[in-house]
Design an enzyme around this catalytic site. Structure first.
Site, PDB file in Angstrom:
ATOM      1  CG  ASP A   1      -8.087  40.354 -16.069  1.00  0.00           C
ATOM      2  OD1 ASP A   1      -7.402  39.415 -16.541  1.00  0.00           O
ATOM      3  OD2 ASP A   1      -8.357  40.454 -14.866  1.00  0.00           O
TER       4      ASP A   1
ATOM      5  NE  ARG B   1      -7.850  35.355 -14.677  1.00  0.00           N
ATOM      6  CZ  ARG B   1      -7.090  35.216 -15.750  1.00  0.00           C
ATOM      7  NH1 ARG B   1      -6.956  34.022 -16.301  1.00  0.00           N
ATOM      8  NH2 ARG B   1      -6.453  36.237 -16.283  1.00  0.00           N
ATOM      9  CG  ASN B   2     -11.818  37.769 -15.178  1.00  0.00           C
ATOM     10  OD1 ASN B   2     -12.024  37.403 -14.022  1.00  0.00           O
ATOM     11  ND2 ASN B   2     -10.705  38.370 -15.554  1.00  0.00           N
TER      12      ASN B   2
ATOM     13  CG  ASP C   1     -13.355  40.106 -12.821  1.00  0.00           C
ATOM     14  OD1 ASP C   1     -13.128  40.892 -11.907  1.00  0.00           O
ATOM     15  OD2 ASP C   1     -13.399  38.873 -12.690  1.00  0.00           O
TER      16      ASP C   1
HETATM   17  P1  ADP Z   1     -12.152  39.427  -8.768  1.00  0.00           P
HETATM   18  O1  ADP Z   1     -12.445  40.831  -8.417  1.00  0.00           O
HETATM   19  O2  ADP Z   1     -11.064  38.857  -7.949  1.00  0.00           O
HETATM   20  O3  ADP Z   1     -11.926  39.206 -10.224  1.00  0.00           O
HETATM   21  P2  ADP Z   1     -14.583  38.024  -9.268  1.00  0.00           P
HETATM   22  O4  ADP Z   1     -15.515  39.075  -9.697  1.00  0.00           O
HETATM   23  O5  ADP Z   1     -13.960  37.207 -10.367  1.00  0.00           O
HETATM   24  O6  ADP Z   1     -13.466  38.633  -8.343  1.00  0.00           O
HETATM   25  O7  ADP Z   1     -15.360  37.081  -8.268  1.00  0.00           O
HETATM   26  C1  ADP Z   1     -14.735  35.953  -7.661  1.00  0.00           C
HETATM   27  C2  ADP Z   1     -15.617  34.703  -7.779  1.00  0.00           C
HETATM   28  O8  ADP Z   1     -16.915  34.953  -7.215  1.00  0.00           O
HETATM   29  C3  ADP Z   1     -15.892  34.312  -9.233  1.00  0.00           C
HETATM   30  O9  ADP Z   1     -14.891  33.480  -9.757  1.00  0.00           O
HETATM   31  C4  ADP Z   1     -17.224  33.565  -9.110  1.00  0.00           C
HETATM   32  O10 ADP Z   1     -17.030  32.243  -8.687  1.00  0.00           O
HETATM   33  C5  ADP Z   1     -17.928  34.338  -7.999  1.00  0.00           C
HETATM   34  N1  ADP Z   1     -18.794  35.381  -8.582  1.00  0.00           N
HETATM   35  C6  ADP Z   1     -18.465  36.654  -8.892  1.00  0.00           C
HETATM   36  N2  ADP Z   1     -19.488  37.322  -9.423  1.00  0.00           N
HETATM   37  C7  ADP Z   1     -20.522  36.469  -9.476  1.00  0.00           C
HETATM   38  C8  ADP Z   1     -21.887  36.543  -9.949  1.00  0.00           C
HETATM   39  N3  ADP Z   1     -22.364  37.675 -10.476  1.00  0.00           N
HETATM   40  N4  ADP Z   1     -22.660  35.445  -9.838  1.00  0.00           N
HETATM   41  C9  ADP Z   1     -22.171  34.307  -9.316  1.00  0.00           C
HETATM   42  N5  ADP Z   1     -20.913  34.149  -8.860  1.00  0.00           N
HETATM   43  C10 ADP Z   1     -20.077  35.217  -8.939  1.00  0.00           C
HETATM   44 MG    MG Z   2     -12.086  37.564 -11.508  1.00  0.00          MG
END
Ligand code: ADP
Ligand code: MG
Length: 452
Positions: free
Chosen positions: A318, A322-323, A336
């Site tokens: 993935d 965005r990740n 992710d």
């Molecule tokens: P998903 O499990 O849906 O992929 P994410 O891990 O992408 O969720 O997290 C969703 C959002 O939260 C990200 O797009 C980002 O904006 C924020 N985020 C996630 N992890 C972090 C981090 N370590 N530091 C800062 N923001 C984060």
């Molecule tokens: Mg994500």
């Protein structure tokens, strides 16, 4: 536990570089000691002549002696084949599954009466016996005599010998759809990844993911991100799988797992990435702010993380802007790992992001580092188009058909020809003709050194 076992437990042969987590506070008794608090992570520097003391280093790079029995090694949490583990099912459900009660037929479920504990259900003489498996000081036990690090060890033990149970374990009732392995909350305990209650301070919401909200937090003076699993037991395995993959990874361009918390729902605690996701970062700053140097840095950072994953035979599945997350220093890191799997694992029924996924992965579920390379090409395109959505003007439903017929995206405006040529190579219809991350990182490092 026998005295003998206590001593055996104490004598550790930790290597230099091993990580340990403190189970108790240690104020230190002399100048040579390194004081620490419960929950601190320390790195072993070397053993000493005394087997119960190690030279260790803390987060502030201070070195000193630590007592081995105050700490526990932090180990990788691995997925285990636990086909007999049925999670949270009720007593009656378990009894139904075990029919017609053949001697030695068994399963394990999460205890309904004692959260955090388990129940072993075994058939004997047309009845089902339910044994309470106690979770006690990082160990599991039924009888307070034999102790196990995890459920797999417990099952192995009672398969060989009844050892006090009504019968030994003979055949498991297998849970459907867990062929690729499972992981339990307890594996994180015994691996030293659990952050003690009260140690984590929660702050404002910073994002929303597929599992639930993401918060900013504070842990031992460090700003962290806290990803919470909303009340949804079905997602628990996926969530824990992501965390277990992360326990085995350590690279400057991979978002680092700090630990997990277990009270009030499972949370994954990672390093905080102040500038958020790369795609948002590219879109909000755009051409006027983001330089050629920034772009080549994003490309090199992510490629270097992918080179590391490739070397471990891990497939991300993935990879997309965005990740990728950006920290305060403008460094980008891949995150992710929700879908990350070791090579050759196929998973049916999962929806993949079409515009980022290689044709053979969409067609035949063939995910490899080469399909990650295809996604990396799309990620490069995102970086050089300042966060545009790939295949602009082509409806989503038609993308696959166009790609299969040979259509490829043009170079984004102002994209260096050398970068576009990596994109083209990564979009070869034949996965074997695509480059490895290891070769691309060399090219990118070279380009980076030439970019001002
Ligand atoms: P998903 O499990 O849906 O992929 P994410 O891990 O992408 O969720 O997290 C969703 C959002 O939260 C990200 O797009 C980002 O904006 C924020 N985020 C996630 N992890 C972090 C981090 N370590 N530091 C800062 N923001 C984060
Ligand atoms: Mg994500």
């Amino acid at each position: 536990m026998h005295i003998y076992e206590c001593f055996k437990l104490l004598q550790q042969n930790w290597q230099a570089g091993s990580e340990v987590i403190a189970n108790y506070d240690f104020p230190g008794r002399s100048q040579e000691d390194l004081p620490f608090a419960k929950g601190d992570i320390l790195v072993i520097v070397r053993p000493t002549t005394d087997p119960y003391w190690f030279m260790a280093r803390n987060r502030n790079r201070k070195e000193g002696m630590i007592p081995a029995n105050y700490v526990q090694e932090r180990t990788v949490v691995q997925l285990q084949a636990m086909p007999w583990f049925h999670g949270k099912i009720k007593r009656e459900e378990a009894e139904n599954l075990l029919k017609p009660y053949q001697d030695g037929l068994f399963l394990i479920r999460e205890s309904g009466n004692y959260p955090g504990d388990y129940t072993l259900c075994v058939c004997h003489q047309n009845k089902v016996e339910h044994y309470h498996i106690l979770y006690k000081e990082n160990r599991l036990t039924i009888d307070d005599e034999s102790y196990f690090r995890n459920l797999t060890e417990l099952v192995e033990h009672y398969t060989k010998d009844a050892d006090g149970l009504c019968t030994n374990l003979v055949d498991p009732i297998k849970k459907a759809g867990t062929s690729f392995g499972t992981v339990s909350v307890q594996d994180f305990q015994s691996g030293g990844w659990v952050i003690p209650p009260g140690e984590l301070k929660r702050m404002e919401t910073i994002g929303r993911g597929a599992f639930g909200e993401v918060f900013k937090g504070m842990y031992k003076g460090q700003v962290v991100a806290v990803k919470q699993l909303k009340d949804n037991n079905r997602a628990e395995q996926t969530f824990l799988t992501e965390a277990s993959v992360m326990t085995s990874l350590r690279h400057p361009n991979l978002v680092q797992l700090i630990g997990v918390t277990l009270e009030g729902g499972i949370c994954l605690v990672t390093e905080f990435m102040a500038r958020g996701s790369l795609v948002e970062y590219l879109r909000s700053r755009g051409r006027s702010v983001i330089t050629k140097k920034d772009q080549i840095n994003f490309a090199t950072d992510t490629c270097s993380a992918m080179d590391y994953l490739e070397s471990k035979n891990l497939v991300h599945r993935d990879l997309a802007a965005r990740n990728v997350l950006v920290n305060d220093n403008g460094m980008s890191k891949v995150s992710d790992f929700g879908l990350a799997k070791h090579d050759n694992f196929s998973q049916e029924g999962v929806k993949f992001p079409i515009k980022w996924t290689a044709p053979e992965a969409l067609r035949e579920n063939k995910f490899t580092s080469k399909s990650d390379m295809w996604s990396f090409g799309i990620l490069l395109w995102e970086i050089y188009s300042f966060g545009r959505v790939p295949y602009p003007r082509i409806p989503l439903a038609d993308v696959v058909m166009h790609v299969e017929k040979g259509y490829r995206m043009e170079a984004p405006e102002g994209c260096p020809p050398d970068i576009y040529s990596i994109m083209k190579d990564s979009w070869d219809i034949d996965p074997l003709k695509r480059p490895t991350f290891n070769t691309v990182i060399a090219t990118l490092n070279n380009l980076r050194s030439l970019t001002v």
